[in-house]
Design a protein around this motif. Structure first.
Motif, PDB file in Angstrom:
ATOM      1  N   THR A 140       0.813  -1.210   0.000  1.00 42.01           N
ATOM      2  CA  THR A 140       0.000   0.000   0.000  1.00 42.01           C
ATOM      3  C   THR A 140       0.848   1.262   0.000  1.00 42.01           C
ATOM      4  OG1 THR A 140      -1.779  -1.145   1.196  1.00 42.01           O
ATOM      5  CG2 THR A 140      -1.797   1.273   1.241  1.00 42.01           C
ATOM      6  N   GLN A 158      -6.581   8.853  -3.301  1.00 44.87           N
ATOM      7  CA  GLN A 158      -7.728   8.966  -2.394  1.00 44.87           C
ATOM      8  C   GLN A 158      -9.017   9.165  -3.180  1.00 44.87           C
ATOM      9  OE1 GLN A 158      -7.153  11.676   0.898  1.00 44.87           O
ATOM     10  NE2 GLN A 158      -9.331  12.129   1.020  1.00 44.87           N
ATOM     11  N   GLY A 184     -10.341   5.980  -4.622  1.00 45.25           N
ATOM     12  CA  GLY A 184     -10.825   5.067  -3.586  1.00 45.25           C
ATOM     13  C   GLY A 184     -12.323   5.093  -3.413  1.00 45.25           C
ATOM     14  N   SER A 208     -14.468   1.920  -4.290  1.00 47.25           N
ATOM     15  CA  SER A 208     -14.423   0.662  -3.541  1.00 47.25           C
ATOM     16  C   SER A 208     -15.065   0.746  -2.162  1.00 47.25           C
ATOM     17  CB  SER A 208     -12.969   0.189  -3.394  1.00 47.25           C
ATOM     18  OG  SER A 208     -12.197   1.128  -2.689  1.00 47.25           O
ATOM     19  N   SER A 254     -15.779  -2.340   0.538  1.00 44.59           N
ATOM     20  CA  SER A 254     -15.213  -2.343   1.886  1.00 44.59           C
ATOM     21  C   SER A 254     -16.281  -2.608   2.932  1.00 44.59           C
ATOM     22  CB  SER A 254     -14.523  -1.000   2.173  1.00 44.59           C
ATOM     23  OG  SER A 254     -13.484  -0.760   1.258  1.00 44.59           O
ATOM     24  N   GLU A 272      -7.744   0.274  -8.964  1.00 42.04           N
ATOM     25  CA  GLU A 272      -8.662   0.171  -7.828  1.00 42.04           C
ATOM     26  C   GLU A 272      -9.827  -0.754  -8.133  1.00 42.04           C
ATOM     27  OE1 GLU A 272      -9.634   0.983  -3.883  1.00 42.04           O
ATOM     28  OE2 GLU A 272      -7.845   1.530  -5.028  1.00 42.04           O
TER      29      GLU A 272
END
Length: 482
Positions: A233, A257, A260, A263, A267, A340
């Motif tokens: 990461t 960011q 992200g 996703s 999560s 991603e």
């Protein structure tokens, strides 16, 4: 009060995985929105180099934290989720992890002179302070996850993130810069730990060597896997920081960011499924495991695919108008979007392997991906900059995903809900065509011109998806009605 009780009764009547996924998703959406606005504020107020210093702190904190943890967080969640002697496992976890944290802190203090980047920005002492408070926060947070209290677990995470942002915004407004960002990060952990403590129902009791051996047998491979994932990461951030400027670190991580967003649904689903998969695996309920993974991918892709489609079409304008001209690296955005998207599959496969107690296999996959990521980053970043870091992430994430798919498919049957995924692609394509037409006709010269296709495209996508797919429509209606 009667209305509130009725509402809570209806929420609790929803099946556990759906309910907990929904709670997690709601908090993720709220945090994504608030986090997005705060990030925009930071990019407008702070220099990219200041943000780069903060992201370097996060990278060091992440890597050192995993050394402090040594895999015991994953181990205690696994053992507690199995339902046998949870108090004993919690106590053993707390004692063992405390010892590791003490040793790591001592080593850091002795080697302080080697952390030149952190010392220059003045955040080394914040790193020590953060590790101390994270010890107590994790000791409460991890066992709650093992107990399956995912509503409290995810709500506390949300409070952590929101309080962190709130304090960071105030600190930045007052001119504290990097110290304000790091101080807010630590304050969020403290606040969330206090909230979780109210719902914590485990006690300190006497444990024996069997509990230590059980945690250690799992934690060894869990640590290696988690450490590899953390290095994976943060490798690009650290290598960018070494070869390039702090400003490049800030630019790359702001874009990372942003992507992200695609996703956060995945999560939420993983968080809710983890203790269930662990329990089903312990009791041999293979049917529930295989059924859950097919649905998990469908609902993970419902938001991911249209967001990727929209970002490809409007990405250059999104970066320019939202963050500013210095962050407008369209190539990096596109490469990281696909990385991603692939990462959604990789994280799901790895989660299932860990929950089913195949941590050794998970580690082997992760260490190969991490090693490849470091090598490719070292080859590309010095020559093509942050674009090289993005390409490295895409290549190595694809490798890791293929390996994890191969291993998991040898353990359980992995089936996808092909009709639903095709419908998601159809709805996304329909939305994309109309957004492209809008862009060809209307010049996008302000944030308001940009907001129209984003909002309108979202409504078109949802409307067309519900028309195309009765199963998805029925699932959402059932949750809302109940």
């Amino acid at each position: 009060m009667s209305i509130l009780k009725s509402l809570m009764h209806r929420i609790m009547s929803v099946e556990a995985v759906r309910r907990q996924s929904l709670i997690s998703l709601v908090w993720s959406i709220a945090f994504t929105g608030i986090g997005f606005l705060s990030t925009v504020y930071f990019t407008r107020i702070l220099d990219a180099g200041v943000l780069g210093g903060y992201y370097l702190f996060l990278a060091y904190f992440g890597v050192v934290s995993i050394i402090c943890d040594s895999g015991f967080t994953g181990a205690v969640q696994k053992r507690i989720s199995e339902g046998e002697t949870p108090n004993e496992f919690f106590t053993a976890f707390f004692v063992m992890r405390s010892g590791f944290v003490a040793v790591v802190l001592l080593v850091l203090l002795l080697l302080q002179g080697y952390f030149v980047d952190l010392s220059k920005t003045g955040v080394f002492r914040w790193l020590i302070l953060g590790l101390i408070f994270s010890m107590f926060q994790v000791s409460i947070h991890a066992p709650l996850g093992g107990r399956g209290k995912m509503g409290v677990y995810t709500t506390a995470q949300f409070v952590n993130n929101i309080s962190k942002i709130f304090i960071q915004v105030i600190a930045v407004f007052l001119g504290y810069g990097v110290a304000g960002l790091v101080g807010g990060f630590i304050a969020g952990m403290i606040i969330s730990a206090l909230i979780e403590l109210k719902y914590f129902d485990l006690k300190f009791v006497r444990f024996n060597k069997n509990h230590i051996q059980s945690l250690s047998s799992f934690s060894f491979w869990s640590f290696l896997s988690s450490a590899s994932k953390q290095v994976f990461t943060y490798a690009d951030t650290m290598i960018i920081g070494y070869y390039l400027l702090n400003a490049d670190v800030g630019i790359y991580n702001i874009i990372l960011q942003f992507v992200g967003i695609i996703s956060f649904a995945s999560s939420s689903i993983r968080l809710a499924l983890w203790p269930r998969i662990s329990y089903w695996g312990k009791h041999g309920n293979i049917f529930s495991i295989e059924n859950s993974i097919s649905k998990a991918f469908t609902f993970s892709l419902i938001l991911a695919i249209p967001i990727v489609s929209g970002a490809i079409i409007l990405g250059d304008h999104l970066l320019y108008f939202i963050y500013g001209e210095v962050y407008n690296h369209y190539v990096v955005l596109i490469v990281l979007l696909f990385a991603e998207l692939i990462n959604i599959f990789n994280n799901m496969f790895i989660m299932y392997l860990n929950a089913l107690d195949y941590v050794q296999k998970s580690f082997k996959i992760t260490i190969l991906g991490t090693s490849a990521n470091i090598i490719v980053n070292l080859l590309l970043v010095p020559f093509i900059g942050i674009e090289g870091a993005a390409v490295s992430t895409l290549i190595t994430m694809s490798l890791s995903t293929l390996l994890s798919l191969k291993v998991l498919s040898s353990i359980i049957n992995i089936n996808f809900e092909k009709d639903s995924i095709i419908n998601i692609l159809k709805a996304s394509s329909f939305m994309s065509v109309l957004v492209i037409i809008y862009r060809l006709i209307v010049p996008i010269v302000s944030i308001w011109h940009l907001a129209i296709p984003v909002i309108f495209g979202g409504f078109l996508y949802v409307f067309s998806l519900f028309l195309l797919d009765e199963n998805i429509s029925h699932e959402f209606k059932k949750i809302i009605q109940r």
